[in-house]
Motif scaffolding. Structure first.
Motif, short mmCIF file in Angstrom:
data_model
loop_
_atom_site.label_atom_id
_atom_site.label_comp_id
_atom_site.label_asym_id
_atom_site.label_seq_id
_atom_site.Cartn_x
_atom_site.Cartn_y
_atom_site.Cartn_z
N LEU A 1 0.83 -1.21 0.00
CA LEU A 1 0.00 0.00 0.00
C LEU A 1 0.86 1.26 0.00
CD1 LEU A 1 -2.81 -1.03 2.52
CD2 LEU A 1 -2.88 -1.08 0.03
N GLY A 2 1.96 1.23 0.77
CA GLY A 2 2.84 2.39 0.82
C GLY A 2 3.48 2.70 -0.52
N THR A 3 3.93 1.65 -1.21
CA THR A 3 4.54 1.83 -2.53
C THR A 3 3.53 2.38 -3.52
OG1 THR A 3 6.08 0.00 -2.11
CG2 THR A 3 5.81 0.70 -4.40
N LEU A 4 2.31 1.84 -3.49
CA LEU A 4 1.26 2.33 -4.38
C LEU A 4 0.90 3.78 -4.07
CD1 LEU A 4 -1.10 -0.78 -4.62
CD2 LEU A 4 -0.04 0.41 -6.55
N GLN A 5 0.77 4.12 -2.78
CA GLN A 5 0.45 5.51 -2.41
C GLN A 5 1.50 6.48 -2.93
OE1 GLN A 5 -0.24 6.09 1.78
NE2 GLN A 5 -1.76 4.47 1.88
N GLN A 6 2.77 6.14 -2.70
CA GLN A 6 3.84 7.03 -3.11
C GLN A 6 3.88 7.20 -4.62
OE1 GLN A 6 5.78 8.95 -1.02
NE2 GLN A 6 6.16 9.90 -3.02
N GLU A 7 3.71 6.10 -5.35
CA GLU A 7 3.70 6.18 -6.80
C GLU A 7 2.52 7.01 -7.31
OE1 GLU A 7 5.89 4.41 -9.47
OE2 GLU A 7 6.92 5.26 -7.74
N CYS A 8 1.35 6.83 -6.69
CA CYS A 8 0.17 7.62 -7.09
C CYS A 8 0.41 9.10 -6.86
CB CYS A 8 -1.06 7.15 -6.30
SG CYS A 8 -1.78 5.60 -6.89
N LEU A 9 0.93 9.45 -5.69
CA LEU A 9 1.19 10.86 -5.38
C LEU A 9 2.22 11.46 -6.33
CD1 LEU A 9 1.26 10.59 -1.48
CD2 LEU A 9 -0.43 11.85 -2.84
N THR A 10 3.26 10.69 -6.63
CA THR A 10 4.31 11.16 -7.54
C THR A 10 3.74 11.51 -8.91
OG1 THR A 10 6.01 9.87 -6.42
CG2 THR A 10 6.47 10.50 -8.69
N HIS A 11 2.73 10.77 -9.35
CA HIS A 11 2.17 10.98 -10.69
C HIS A 11 0.90 11.83 -10.68
CE1 HIS A 11 4.95 7.64 -11.48
NE2 HIS A 11 5.00 8.13 -12.71
N GLY A 12 0.60 12.45 -9.53
CA GLY A 12 -0.48 13.45 -9.52
C GLY A 12 -1.85 12.96 -9.12
N VAL A 13 -1.96 11.73 -8.63
CA VAL A 13 -3.25 11.26 -8.10
C VAL A 13 -3.48 11.93 -6.74
CG1 VAL A 13 -4.56 9.25 -7.30
CG2 VAL A 13 -3.05 9.06 -9.30
N GLU A 14 -4.69 12.42 -6.52
CA GLU A 14 -5.03 13.08 -5.25
C GLU A 14 -5.68 12.07 -4.30
OE1 GLU A 14 -7.56 16.22 -6.52
OE2 GLU A 14 -5.91 17.51 -7.17
N PHE A 15 -5.48 12.28 -3.00
CA PHE A 15 -6.06 11.41 -1.98
C PHE A 15 -6.89 12.24 -0.99
CE2 PHE A 15 -2.66 8.66 -3.40
CZ PHE A 15 -3.13 7.36 -3.18
N GLU A 16 -7.92 11.61 -0.49
CA GLU A 16 -8.66 12.16 0.64
C GLU A 16 -8.86 11.02 1.64
OE1 GLU A 16 -12.62 14.90 1.51
OE2 GLU A 16 -11.79 14.76 -0.51
N PHE A 17 -8.04 11.01 2.69
CA PHE A 17 -8.11 9.95 3.70
C PHE A 17 -9.13 10.31 4.78
CE2 PHE A 17 -3.84 9.34 1.88
CZ PHE A 17 -3.90 7.98 1.60
N GLY A 18 -9.58 9.27 5.50
CA GLY A 18 -10.58 9.48 6.54
C GLY A 18 -11.91 9.91 5.98
N LYS A 19 -12.21 9.50 4.77
CA LYS A 19 -13.43 9.92 4.08
C LYS A 19 -14.19 8.69 3.59
CE LYS A 19 -15.93 13.07 1.64
NZ LYS A 19 -16.57 14.29 2.17
#
Length: 376
Positions: A100-118
């Motif tokens: 999950l950590g690797t996927l999160q970092q890769e997503c953020l690096t390529h401009g995917v936005e996250f909204e946690f706790g939602k």
């Protein structure tokens, strides 16, 4: 396109990453109900076949993902205290948190936005997305909201499970069968890091009640299971991470999409962990859905139909195999009298997908032992 992904597990994040890499103009936001570093479970397992799909889809992510994997080219079935090795069964194991950590970092690096706790209970809060990907797990709120269209089927299987970890390192994927005065206890175990192994325990409901596990606290249950598997755990105990007993649900859906909503991962279909293919199937779904959009562009309905046409058959085949595997485990009492080699052979043939000749090609020494046993 504006894409809303509900659920930050492997299916939702991997789809988002692939879409963004192939077309950076997509606006993609992932809504995850948990915190960024929250996870349930311990490790995940991939076969060589599963890893080949990931390497072909995205070699860059694949290289980062497998960097810290634990690998082994055989497995063990432990019955009556005898360790039967089954060679040429290749498995690669990793921490779920690392995945999950690797996927999160890769997503953020390529401009995917996250909204946690939602937590998204109603798609009205997603703000006019062109595509909504419901990757919010086996208890999907989006699937529930539109259940009349998706027509889900949820089958609760009978056996009880508790998901533990341990510092005892099980280098091969190990299946341990232990006869006790209350019934059979089964452990699905494998090392997934330099320090930790997964240790998933399975029992029939009758055994669970007879052993008193139904009235024990989490701590009492953990200590009891440590005693059952003391010969394998040695000086190491079990580690709990919300390791409460649960029943496995098998999820399927008559329809995979509705309007601009598509189901993905466990929200679409669950594959029981006795086959070790749940995460693999989720990530293959993500690959197939991205490829469907590549072929069909912004025609959402065409992409959805393309995706379902590509994946429904393999999904059904895996679920049929998983059902046979579940049946085997749920009727294990009938097989406990078998010789360890015959028991391991029966295990390998349980889904009907592996023939005698397949086993001979994979491990001729094991098959020769089985043939000598049956001849005698």
């Amino acid at each position: 396109m504006k894409i809303a992904v509900v659920g930050g597990g492997p299916a939702g994040m991997y789809f988002s990453l692939l879409m963004k890499k192939h077309d950076p103009s997509h606006q993609i936001r992932i809504y995850e109900q948990n915190a960024a570093d929250a996870t349930y479970g311990w490790g995940v397992v991939f076969s060589d076949v599963a890893l080949s799909f990931l390497e072909k889809a995205d070699a860059s992510f694949y290289a980062k993902f497998i960097a810290n994997h634990e690998r082994c080219n055989y497995m063990e079935v432990v019955h009556k205290g005898v360790h039967v090795q089954l060679k040429n069964n290749h498995f690669s194991r990793a921490s779920r948190i690392d995945l999950l950590g690797t996927l999160q970092q890769e997503c953020l690096t390529h401009g995917v936005e996250f909204e946690f706790g939602k937590r998204i209970e109603d798609i009205a809060g997603l703000g006019g997305a062109d595509v909504i990907v419901a990757a919010d797990g086996g208890n999907s709120a989006i699937r529930t909201q539109f259940a009349q269209y998706f027509r889900p089927t949820i089958e609760t299987r009978r056996n009880k499970f508790a998901w533990y970890g341990t510092h005892q390192l099980f280098h091969p994927v190990s299946l341990i069968f232990r006869q006790t005065e209350h019934g059979v206890f089964i452990a699905h175990s494998y090392q997934y890091s330099k320090e930790l192994s997964t240790f998933l325990i399975e029992v029939a409901p009758e055994t669970w009640h007879k052993a008193g596990l139904d009235t024990m606290t989490d701590e009492e249950s953990r200590r009891y299971c440590e005693q059952v598997f003391a010969p394998e755990l040695g000086s190491n105990g079990l580690l709990s991470n919300r390791s409460l007993w649960f029943n496995a649900n098998v999820v399927s859906n008559a329809k995979w999409s509705h309007g601009n909503i598509i189901l993905l991962g466990d929200a679409l279909r669950s594959v029981h962990f006795s086959l070790g293919s749940g995460t693999r199937m989720a990530m293959q779904d993500a690959i197939a859905l991205q490829e469907a959009f590549s072929r069909n562009g912004s025609d959402v309905q065409a992409a959805f139909a393309d995706f379902e046409g590509l994946r429904r058959s393999s999904s059904s085949n895996f679920q049929e195999a998983a059902a046979k595997s579940l049946d085997w485990y749920e009727n294990i009492e009938d097989k406990m009298g078998l010789d360890p080699v015959a028991f391991a052979y029966d295990y390998m043939r349980r889904t009907g997908r592996v023939s005698h000749d397949d086993l001979r090609q994979r491990d001729p020494e094991f098959v020769s032992s089985y043939e000598a046993l049956t001849a005698a």
